[in-house]
Write a protein that holds these residues in place. Structure first.
Motif, mmCIF file in Angstrom:
data_model
loop_
_atom_site.group_PDB
_atom_site.id
_atom_site.type_symbol
_atom_site.label_atom_id
_atom_site.label_comp_id
_atom_site.label_asym_id
_atom_site.label_seq_id
_atom_site.Cartn_x
_atom_site.Cartn_y
_atom_site.Cartn_z
ATOM 1 N N UNK A 210 43.074 41.762 51.498
ATOM 2 C CA UNK A 210 44.034 41.996 50.427
ATOM 3 C C UNK A 210 43.965 43.471 50.048
ATOM 4 N N UNK A 211 45.115 44.108 49.991
ATOM 5 C CA UNK A 211 45.191 45.535 49.663
ATOM 6 C C UNK A 211 45.868 45.706 48.310
ATOM 7 N N UNK A 212 45.161 46.368 47.386
ATOM 8 C CA UNK A 212 45.683 46.662 46.059
ATOM 9 C C UNK A 212 45.951 48.155 45.957
ATOM 10 N N UNK A 213 47.143 48.512 45.496
ATOM 11 C CA UNK A 213 47.521 49.922 45.329
ATOM 12 C C UNK A 213 47.641 50.200 43.831
ATOM 13 N N UNK A 238 49.192 43.488 48.631
ATOM 14 C CA UNK A 238 49.530 42.968 49.954
ATOM 15 C C UNK A 238 48.474 41.999 50.480
ATOM 16 N N UNK A 239 48.902 40.902 51.056
ATOM 17 C CA UNK A 239 48.017 40.068 51.872
ATOM 18 C C UNK A 239 47.969 40.691 53.260
ATOM 19 N N UNK A 278 57.918 46.310 41.839
ATOM 20 C CA UNK A 278 56.657 46.487 42.553
ATOM 21 C C UNK A 278 56.568 45.540 43.747
ATOM 22 N N UNK A 279 55.921 46.012 44.808
ATOM 23 C CA UNK A 279 55.817 45.256 46.059
ATOM 24 C C UNK A 279 54.609 44.322 45.985
ATOM 25 N N UNK A 280 54.750 43.225 45.276
ATOM 26 C CA UNK A 280 53.650 42.303 44.983
ATOM 27 C C UNK A 280 53.782 41.069 45.870
#
Length: 291
Positions: A210-213, A238-239, A278-280
């Motif tokens: 999982x990527x958190x921005x 992002x997964x 947001x790209x959630x």
């Protein structure tokens, strides 16, 4: 989410003086996730990590570990820093045993490790392929070996959450890639929950499930709010699943396209997404109510 969250942050706000650093951080992390966190310099990545560790506290909002409020640092959260957390006057084995010693009362008295504690420490050194260096001192080890020992030191107390703050940032590229593969193997074997801060986008995508921005570059409906007075939010979630430990995945078109997307989402001050845009994409991501 049907499982009990391992980590949950709700409406977390953090400021230093008049400057807001983090603004309404909402995050739910499941057991066994490998969360990587990236963002522009100064956006509050290390501040967020310190709050999860318990070194700092939110101004408002809540932070829970296994459904309970997370307070001061304790064995529930292990930490690995960029600078190796080994005492230079102790052998590798004694550095590992120090955590066991400090967990007991009267730790300051003359002390000798029992065989069970020593066997446990040696078992963890074997897992990180450092058992042959058990009696060496930190100055006798390479940077990569010191970091392996520091990871074993953190894992020995079996923390439910392992926090890593730029742990490979000071290593040469070959050693860094070797330890990336190593920590992925360890994560899978031990079913760890990891929260990993890095400035390297390639590393964040290769390691994370999982990527958190985190970024201060966004728009909302507040009027006359200066950019430097806005705290950072999680602007993308992002997964990640590239399905391979092979480092060759870093050369794939999908991997490179995602790096470009993350740069636009969180690092480009000219791309100011509205909070509702947001790209959630992660199933557990928090979505802001539509304006």
């Amino acid at each position: 989410m049907t499982h009990t969250p391992k980590l949950q942050l709700s409406q977390v706000i953090k400021s230093y003086g008049d400057k807001r650093i983090l603004d309404e951080i909402n995050l739910t992390v499941a057991p066994g996730e490998f969360c990587t966190l990236v963002g522009p310099s100064g956006c509050g990545k290390s501040t967020l990590l310190r709050m999860i560790l318990g070194q700092e506290f939110p101004d408002s909002g809540s932070l829970q570990l296994d459904g309970q409020p997370a307070h001061f640092p304790d064995p529930s959260r292990g930490i690995v820093f960029q600078r190796y957390s080994l005492f230079p006057h102790l052998t590798v084995l004694d550095n590992l045993l120090l955590g066991h010693r400090l967990s007991h009362q009267n730790w300051w008295l003359p002390w000798r490790a029992n065989s069970a504690a020593t066997d446990k420490a040696m078992d963890f050194l074997r897992r990180v392929r450092m058992d042959n260096a058990a009696l060496k001192y930190p100055h006798e080890l390479s940077g990569g070996m010191q970091q392996r020992a520091a990871i074993a030191q953190s894992l020995l107390m079996k923390p439910p959450v392992l926090l890593m703050d730029e742990p490979f940032g000071a290593l040469d590229p070959d050693t860094r890639e070797e330890l990336q593969i190593f920590i992925l193997e360890l994560w899978q074997q031990e079913q760890l929950t990891i929260f990993f801060v890095t400035h390297d986008l390639e590393e964040s995508l290769y390691l994370g499930s999982r990527l958190l921005v985190l970024s201060q570059y966004y728009r909302d409906d507040r009027i006359n709010t200066e950019l430097n007075q806005k705290g950072a939010k999680i602007v993308a979630d992002h997964a990640i699943d590239f399905g391979s430990l092979s480092t060759s995945v870093k050369d794939s078109r999908e991997f490179k396209d995602l790096i470009h997307s993350v740069r636009q989402e969180g690092f480009n001050p000219r791309v100011m997404q509205h909070v509702n845009e947001f790209n959630l994409l992660h199933p557990d991501a928090f979505h802001y109510p539509a304006a």
